[in-house]
Each structure stands twice: as structure tokens, then as C-alpha cells.
Design a protein around this motif. Structure first.
Motif, PDB file in Angstrom:
ATOM      1  N   ALA A 188       0.835  -1.205   0.000  1.00 29.41           N
ATOM      2  CA  ALA A 188       0.000   0.000   0.000  1.00 29.41           C
ATOM      3  C   ALA A 188       0.865   1.249   0.000  1.00 29.41           C
ATOM      4  N   ALA A 189       1.970   1.211   0.733  1.00 29.49           N
ATOM      5  CA  ALA A 189       2.874   2.362   0.771  1.00 29.49           C
ATOM      6  C   ALA A 189       3.460   2.645  -0.606  1.00 29.49           C
ATOM      7  N   ALA A 190       3.750   1.589  -1.370  1.00 26.25           N
ATOM      8  CA  ALA A 190       4.303   1.775  -2.714  1.00 26.25           C
ATOM      9  C   ALA A 190       3.321   2.509  -3.614  1.00 26.25           C
ATOM     10  N   LEU A 191       2.055   2.106  -3.568  1.00 25.41           N
ATOM     11  CA  LEU A 191       1.043   2.778  -4.397  1.00 25.41           C
ATOM     12  C   LEU A 191       0.805   4.206  -3.931  1.00 25.41           C
ATOM     13  N   LEU A 192       0.840   4.423  -2.624  1.00 21.28           N
ATOM     14  CA  LEU A 192       0.669   5.780  -2.103  1.00 21.28           C
ATOM     15  C   LEU A 192       1.875   6.655  -2.446  1.00 21.28           C
ATOM     16  N   ALA A 193       3.058   6.055  -2.456  1.00 22.95           N
ATOM     17  CA  ALA A 193       4.264   6.808  -2.829  1.00 22.95           C
ATOM     18  C   ALA A 193       4.202   7.246  -4.280  1.00 22.95           C
ATOM     19  N   GLU A 194       3.640   6.404  -5.131  1.00 25.03           N
ATOM     20  CA  GLU A 194       3.478   6.774  -6.536  1.00 25.03           C
ATOM     21  C   GLU A 194       2.586   8.015  -6.655  1.00 25.03           C
ATOM     22  N   LYS A 195       1.575   8.080  -5.821  1.00 26.17           N
ATOM     23  CA  LYS A 195       0.604   9.171  -5.906  1.00 26.17           C
ATOM     24  C   LYS A 195       1.038  10.413  -5.151  1.00 26.17           C
ATOM     25  N   HIS A 196       1.613  10.230  -3.972  1.00 19.90           N
ATOM     26  CA  HIS A 196       1.861  11.367  -3.080  1.00 19.90           C
ATOM     27  C   HIS A 196       3.336  11.625  -2.765  1.00 19.90           C
ATOM     28  N   GLY A 197       4.221  10.669  -3.050  1.00 16.92           N
ATOM     29  CA  GLY A 197       5.614  10.796  -2.620  1.00 16.92           C
ATOM     30  C   GLY A 197       6.350  11.929  -3.307  1.00 16.92           C
ATOM     31  N   ARG A 198       7.235  12.562  -2.558  1.00 15.69           N
ATOM     32  CA  ARG A 198       8.061  13.636  -3.120  1.00 15.69           C
ATOM     33  C   ARG A 198       9.323  13.048  -3.737  1.00 15.69           C
ATOM     34  N   PHE A 199       9.658  13.511  -4.918  1.00 12.53           N
ATOM     35  CA  PHE A 199      10.826  12.980  -5.620  1.00 12.53           C
ATOM     36  C   PHE A 199      12.098  13.223  -4.809  1.00 12.53           C
ATOM     37  N   GLY A 200      12.950  12.212  -4.782  1.00 11.73           N
ATOM     38  CA  GLY A 200      14.220  12.329  -4.075  1.00 11.73           C
ATOM     39  C   GLY A 200      14.118  12.144  -2.581  1.00 11.73           C
TER      40      GLY A 200
END
Length: 334
Positions: free
Chosen positions: A217-229
Motif C-alpha cells: 500500500a505504501a508503494a502505491l501511495l508513494a506513486e501518488k503522493h511521494g516527493r521525488f528524491g
């Protein structure tokens, strides 16, 4: 970001625990999923999923290019976890060189998101409180070749984000547990041994844990909300071996494990390691590094992932129950 429903996404390492659960959740979310697998990979974890399979290897740039063509996002979950190897060359080739190949192809093809499965082993130690993403790595003198390879991989990843514009997000994932552990993982195998009464002893250590479904779930949320770098700690409850395995054993009506003091474990490992080296034995699991790592990681602060990714992991008791029920159903005693 483009309309993700119109483009496939690629999951590398999809035969593994994190990769297979990431692929499964992507499918459940209605995404078009492509996976990169070696022809020798065990496909039990993904054989029921409607995914497009590309056979290849991250050490083969041409197969990576074929797999990544037209993808909007890459979920990179390739990891060689064999910390016990005497010849550590494969650790660097698989964990570092393969990642560099994938990042180069992602930049070449204009991939819009690159989600990298890293490790809590790349985080610095904090003697004064919980570990955060801001603490620099500060225990190189104690780091095994496996940890050094994972650290080098993450450092290269972050430099690609800074210097080459890779649209990447790193997830520093703790020890994973949960259902559909087909291999099983070493941690999962020990959990089932404790639950089923096969294991009688455990080290007097504690560790951060995470449900494998929450890691996906964190991976999918990172795709949507994560900040690059940026990197995000994906760890939940910090729990002692005694309590962790007590919960598991109780579920199957077995007594709690007896606890071995860490000082005794260190002495046993040092003696065994000396004997193995004397007789020329290679690739042994029992080592001083393994004992050290079993208790090296402390409480971790996941507030950054909760706040920025809107991530909300489940209680560890739920994870243990679901994992034990799955192992029992599939009789996955290693």
C-alpha cells in the motif's frame, strides 16, 4: 502525471514478497500490470494474477527496455537478500548494478514515477530516540557486505534523483510479515516455526515490523503522493521476539519460545564462524553479522509516511494472525 489508467505499470521482482503484493494491489486497483521475471523465477505468488509477463533480468538492459516500454510507473522491488554469501559479488551486481540499469532505462524512456524498494538497513542509528529519515548512515564500521550493497544502491538512487532528475521515491522497509509468503521468507519461516511448535528458542532481541500488505500500500501511495528524491520509513510496531512469537504460538495452542540471551548467541556465532572458516565451509547463515543485525534496529518514526503518503498500517496482531492462518492453510513449513 498522465492518466495512469491508459498506461501499464511495471513491477520488477514480482516473484518476491514485496513485489508480488505490489503487483496484486495494483491489479486490485484496476491498473494494467506488467511484470519482469526471470524464466527461473518461482511464479507461485503471481500465477493467479492477470498480468503481462516479460521474461528478462535487470542485469540485461535490453530486457529492461522491453519491459519498461510505454510504462508510466516502475515499482522496483528487485533485491538479492542472501546476506550469508561468502562471495558477495552477486550482492553488488543484483542490488546495485541492476538498479542502475533500471534507472538509466527509466530516464531514457521518460518514466513518470520510479518507486524503489529500499531497506531500513540504510537508515542511521539514533541512540537518543526513534530513527527518522534525516539521520545519516553512521554505522559503516558494523555494516555487513549485504548492508553496504543496499546502502550503495540507495545512495545511487538518491543521486540519480538529485543530479539526473529521476522522478523517484525510496521506501525504507522493515521486516515484512503476512500472508501469501510462498518462498517463504526467512522471517516468515521462523514465524511459522514458532506458531507450529517446531521452533523452541528465539534470541532476546526486538525489531521493527511491517505487514506486507501495508508495504505494498505504501508503494502505491508513494506513486501518488511521494516527493521525488525523498525516502520514507515503512515500519510499524517495534516488538520483542518473545512477544511476537508468543502471539504466534498462542494462535496454534503452543507454548511460548524460550529466550536465548544475546551474549550467548554472539558466543555461539563467533565459535561457529571460526569453525566454518577453518574447514572451508561457505555460505553459512549462522554468523556474527546475522546476530548483530537481529537486534540492530530500534524504534522507527513513520510519521513522515503517515503525513505525506496518507499511510495507515494495521496492528501487528492482525498481521501475525493472518500470516499464521495462511501458513497453516498452505502448510508452508520451510
Amino acid at each position: 502525471m498522465s492518466n495512469v489508467a491508459d498506461k501499464p505499470v511495471l513491477v520488477t521482482g514480482a516473484s518476491g514478497f514485496v513485489g508480488s503484493h505490489t503487483a496484486r494491489l495494483l491489479v486490485e486497483s484496476g491498473r494494467k500490470v506488467r511484470v519482469l521475471l526471470r524464466k527461473s523465477s518461482n511464479t507461485a505468488a503471481v500465477k493467479d494474477l492477470p498480468v503481462e509477463i516479460i521474461y528478462g533480468d535487470v542485469l540485461d538492459p535490453n530486457s529492461l527496455r522491453t519491459a519498461m516500454q510505454g510504462c508510466s510507473s516502475v515499482f522496483y522491488s528487485v533485491v538479492d537478500p542472501r546476506f550469508w554469501l561468502t562471495d558477495t559479488t552477486p550482492l553488488y551486481r543484483n542490488n546495485v548494478e541492476g538498479l542502475v540499469n533500471a534507472m538509466d532505462i527509466a530516464l531514457e524512456l521518460g518514466v513518470e514515477r520510479f518507486i524503489f524498494t529500499s531497506s531500513m538497513g540504510t537508515l542511521g542509528f539514533n541512540p537518543n530516540g526513534p530513527v527518522t529519515e534525516d539521520i545519516p548512515f553512521n554505522w559503516l564500521d558494523r555494516a555487513s557486505p549485504y548492508i553496504r550493497a543496499r546502502l550503495e544502491a540507495e545512495n545511487k538512487f538518491l543521486s540519480y534523483c538529485r543530479e539526473k532528475g529521476l522522478p523517484g521515491v525510496a521506501l525504507c522497509i522493515a521486516n515484512t510479515y503476512g500472508p501469501q509468503d510462498y518462498q517463504p521468507t526467512p522471517h516468515g519461516g521462523m514465524l511459522w516455526d514458532a506458531a507450529s511448535g517446531k521452533a523452541k528458542y528465539a534470541l532476546d532481541t526486538s525489531a521493527p515490523t511491517i505487514d506486507i500488505r501495508d508495504a505494498a500500500a505504501a508503494a502505491l501511495l508513494a506513486e501518488k503522493h511521494g516527493r521525488f528524491g525523498e525516502r520514507y520509513i515503512i515500519a510499524n510496531e517495534f516488538i520483542s521476539n518473545y512477544e511476537f512469537y508468543r502471539i504466534a504460538a498462542e494462535l496454534r495452542g503452543n507454548p511460548p519460545l524460550k529466550i536465548i540471551p544475546i551474549s550467548i548467541a554472539r558466543a555461539i556465532a563467533a565459535t561457529a564462524e571460526a569453525i566454518f572458516k577453518l574447514i572451508g565451509k561457505k555460505d553459512y547463515l549462522l554468523s556474527k553479522d546475522a546476530v548483530f543485525l537481529s537486534g540492530a534496529f530500534k524504534t522507527m518514526d513513520n510519521s513522515k509516511a503517515r503525513k505525506e503518503l496518507h499511510w495507515n498500517p494495521r496492528p501487528i496482531k492482525e498481521t501475525i494472525k493472518d500470516a499464521v492462518d495462511w501458513y497453516a492453510q498452505h502448510e508452508k513449513a520451510p
